[in-house]
Design a protein around this motif. Structure first.
Motif, PDB file in Angstrom:
ATOM      1  N   VAL A   1     -35.133  10.007  31.111  1.00 17.71           N
ATOM      2  CA  VAL A   1     -36.324  10.547  31.749  1.00 17.71           C
ATOM      3  C   VAL A   1     -35.920  11.758  32.588  1.00 17.71           C
ATOM      4  CG1 VAL A   1     -38.293  10.069  33.260  1.00 17.71           C
ATOM      5  CG2 VAL A   1     -37.342   8.240  31.827  1.00 17.71           C
ATOM      6  N   ASN A   2     -36.465  12.913  32.251  1.00 19.95           N
ATOM      7  CA  ASN A   2     -36.198  14.135  33.003  1.00 19.95           C
ATOM      8  C   ASN A   2     -37.291  14.296  34.063  1.00 19.95           C
ATOM      9  OD1 ASN A   2     -35.230  16.597  33.874  1.00 19.95           O
ATOM     10  ND2 ASN A   2     -36.180  17.757  32.212  1.00 19.95           N
ATOM     11  N   ARG A   3     -36.892  14.329  35.318  1.00 21.84           N
ATOM     12  CA  ARG A   3     -37.833  14.435  36.428  1.00 21.84           C
ATOM     13  C   ARG A   3     -37.660  15.771  37.145  1.00 21.84           C
ATOM     14  NH1 ARG A   3     -36.868   8.771  36.616  1.00 21.84           N
ATOM     15  NH2 ARG A   3     -38.833   7.577  36.720  1.00 21.84           N
ATOM     16  N   VAL A   4     -38.770  16.322  37.588  1.00 20.26           N
ATOM     17  CA  VAL A   4     -38.797  17.523  38.417  1.00 20.26           C
ATOM     18  C   VAL A   4     -39.588  17.181  39.673  1.00 20.26           C
ATOM     19  CG1 VAL A   4     -39.540  19.909  38.599  1.00 20.26           C
ATOM     20  CG2 VAL A   4     -38.640  19.058  36.425  1.00 20.26           C
ATOM     21  N   ASN A   5     -38.907  17.231  40.824  1.00 20.28           N
ATOM     22  CA  ASN A   5     -39.524  16.856  42.098  1.00 20.28           C
ATOM     23  C   ASN A   5     -40.081  15.427  42.049  1.00 20.28           C
ATOM     24  OD1 ASN A   5     -38.992  19.429  43.188  1.00 20.28           O
ATOM     25  ND2 ASN A   5     -40.904  20.240  42.352  1.00 20.28           N
ATOM     26  N   GLY A   6     -39.342  14.543  41.395  1.00 13.50           N
ATOM     27  CA  GLY A   6     -39.742  13.151  41.313  1.00 13.50           C
ATOM     28  C   GLY A   6     -40.817  12.857  40.286  1.00 13.50           C
ATOM     29  N   ARG A   7     -41.287  13.876  39.563  1.00 15.27           N
ATOM     30  CA  ARG A   7     -42.365  13.692  38.585  1.00 15.27           C
ATOM     31  C   ARG A   7     -41.782  13.752  37.179  1.00 15.27           C
ATOM     32  NH1 ARG A   7     -45.305  17.727  35.953  1.00 15.27           N
ATOM     33  NH2 ARG A   7     -47.335  17.056  35.126  1.00 15.27           N
ATOM     34  N   PRO A   8     -42.009  12.735  36.331  1.00 14.09           N
ATOM     35  CA  PRO A   8     -41.472  12.773  34.964  1.00 14.09           C
ATOM     36  C   PRO A   8     -42.163  13.858  34.140  1.00 14.09           C
ATOM     37  CG  PRO A   8     -42.933  10.888  35.232  1.00 14.09           C
ATOM     38  CD  PRO A   8     -42.790  11.505  36.588  1.00 14.09           C
ATOM     39  N   VAL A   9     -41.373  14.757  33.576  1.00 18.05           N
ATOM     40  CA  VAL A   9     -41.933  15.860  32.797  1.00 18.05           C
ATOM     41  C   VAL A   9     -41.605  15.733  31.309  1.00 18.05           C
ATOM     42  CG1 VAL A   9     -41.947  17.455  34.735  1.00 18.05           C
ATOM     43  CG2 VAL A   9     -39.906  17.284  33.288  1.00 18.05           C
ATOM     44  N   GLU A  10     -40.597  14.940  30.948  1.00 18.76           N
ATOM     45  CA  GLU A  10     -40.275  14.714  29.548  1.00 18.76           C
ATOM     46  C   GLU A  10     -39.353  13.512  29.432  1.00 18.76           C
ATOM     47  OE1 GLU A  10     -38.237  18.058  27.910  1.00 18.76           O
ATOM     48  OE2 GLU A  10     -36.534  17.926  29.264  1.00 18.76           O
ATOM     49  N   VAL A  11     -39.368  12.906  28.257  1.00 19.70           N
ATOM     50  CA  VAL A  11     -38.457  11.806  27.936  1.00 19.70           C
ATOM     51  C   VAL A  11     -37.773  12.153  26.620  1.00 19.70           C
ATOM     52  CG1 VAL A  11     -39.602   9.965  29.212  1.00 19.70           C
ATOM     53  CG2 VAL A  11     -40.432  10.570  26.949  1.00 19.70           C
ATOM     54  N   ILE A  12     -36.468  11.918  26.556  1.00 20.02           N
ATOM     55  CA  ILE A  12     -35.663  12.327  25.409  1.00 20.02           C
ATOM     56  C   ILE A  12     -34.902  11.115  24.892  1.00 20.02           C
ATOM     57  CG2 ILE A  12     -33.839  13.852  24.587  1.00 20.02           C
ATOM     58  CD1 ILE A  12     -34.516  15.751  26.867  1.00 20.02           C
ATOM     59  N   ALA A  13     -35.110  10.801  23.624  1.00 21.85           N
ATOM     60  CA  ALA A  13     -34.367   9.716  22.972  1.00 21.85           C
ATOM     61  C   ALA A  13     -33.137  10.326  22.309  1.00 21.85           C
ATOM     62  CB  ALA A  13     -35.252   9.004  21.959  1.00 21.85           C
TER      63      ALA A  13
END
Length: 408
Positions: free
Chosen positions: A116-128
């Motif tokens: 889970v890629n987060r920016v400022n604590g907000r999830p912006v994308e998920v990568i498998a």
């Protein structure tokens, strides 16, 4: 952004001291099955029954609508809802992401993993990531916790979506003997019929013949068959005897064993045989029942596990108290149009639901007057109909009008 770029291009520091099942199968280091083959995720998918079972489960889960619920209300604009509904990242749609993570959990012992890629604590994308890049190792403290490594570097557990199989082993690993036997049987059948190892018939001679005489007799026999019409009788001299080779009882048992392995694989994945296109014992009556069992006993446990894994990694500590991920199961339980129409008509006539509620279930817009609970089969109960009257012509829901004095 720089951190993400390094994760993509950093060398894989995975050690051969703790190889996974794929790596062991690649180098032949894993223990072969009793059939003498190494079974891993890649080789298992070459068996049609295994690939059909994996696709049946993963694609069925991915077709369901994923929603973010706050209590009993849907939050369609939540960042997690957008990731699960529209696209997981710039190159993967939500359907592919959910399908791949479930398929990975069905194939790999470590389960399905995503970062889970987060920016400022907000999830912006998920990568498998590829299973060789993103790995999971059970913690040494015995608590059941896991440590996660992306390209050899340990990652926070809060940033990892981890969908695990029961017992900590995938169905492919648990059924490796059955899958290995299926691979061996398919190879044997391919060699048997592909190389022509079983001749159609055999010609024997009473007298001993030289190789040149045998070749001459064989050429004459083929020429005779090719020059005559189909169905004519072939004549041979020199005391020749022709015997046609047919499938024996052992060959019939071979075919039964191949069919039995399909059932074994279906049991390992808990998938009804008809989902693997084995219609041997399927009837009109039990097919519908097996479809319900597929939803109840196969998909529902995976859906519950996936909902928990997504909620654990995508929601913050504060949101986890009130937010949850929910997969809408109605699409899997929908009957055909005729059955739905009969059920809807009965519910509306009994005034359990109104027409606009039914239209909402079918994704249709509401219409004026459709919110009334009325029975369309009786005119007096329809919306806007005149109130019923008694024998004196008075409305049934009002008291009789007062009579003037002296009236009879």
């Amino acid at each position: 952004m720089l951190h993400r770029i390094r994760q993509f291009f950093a060398p894989d520091r995975k050690s051969l001291a703790s190889p996974d099942s794929d790596l062991r199968a690649l180098f032949g280091a894993s223990n072969p099955t009793a059939a003498g083959v190494n079974v891993g995720p890649g080789t298992a998918l070459q068996v049609p029954a295994v690939s059909a079972a994996v696709r049946a489960i993963s694609e069925a889960v991915a077709t369901l609508d994923a929603k973010v619920m706050v209590g009993e209300d849907e939050a369609p604009e939540h960042p997690v809802a957008i990731l699960l509904r529209d696209r997981a990242n710039d190159w993967t749609c939500s359907f592919e992401f959910i399908r791949d993570i479930v398929a990975s959990a069905l194939l790999h012992d470590q389960g399905g993993l995503a970062w889970v890629n987060r920016v400022n604590g907000r999830p912006v994308e998920v990568i498998a990531y590829d299973p060789s890049r993103l790995t999971a190792q059970r913690h040494e403290d015995g608590t059941g916790a896991y440590r996660y490594f992306l390209n050899g570097r340990e990652m926070p557990a809060a940033d990892i979506i981890h969908l695990r199989s029961p017992f900590g082993r995938s169905p492919v690993s648990l059924a490796r003997e059955s899958i290995g036997l299926s691979i061996t049987l398919e190879k044997h059948a391919a060699k048997l019929f592909g190389s022509g190892s079983r001749p159609a018939g055999m010609v024997s001679f009473k007298d001993r013949m030289t190789p040149a005489a045998i070749q001459q007799a064989a050429a004459a026999f083929r020429a005779m068959l090719e020059s005559t019409k189909t169905g004519n009788t072939a004549f041979m001299d020199g005391g020749a005897d022709y015997k046609q080779l047919v499938l024996s009882s052992v060959d019939a048992q071979f075919a039964e064993l191949v069919a039995f392995q399909v059932l074994q694989i279906a049991r390992a994945f808990r998938v009804p045989p008809q989902m693997l296109f084995d219609l041997t014992r399927a009837t009109w009556s039990n097919s519908e029942q097996m479809g319900r069992e597929f939803l109840t006993y196969t998909l529902e446990p995976w859906l519950r596990a996936l909902e928990g894994a997504l909620g654990l990694a995508l929601f913050s500590a504060d949101e986890s108290r009130t937010h949850r991920v929910h997969f809408e199961r109605d699409d899997l339980t929908r009957a055909d149009l005729g059955q739905r129409a009969t059920a809807y008509s009965s519910l509306i006539s009994a005034r359990v639901v109104n027409p606009n509620e039914v239209r909402a279930w079918e994704g249709l817009p509401a219409y004026e007057g459709g919110d009334a609970f009325a029975n369309p089969n009786t005119g007096a109960n329809q919306a806007g109909a005149a109130a019923p009257q008694d024998n004196a012509g008075n409305p049934g829901n009002e008291p009789p009008a007062p009579q003037p004095e002296g009236a009879a």
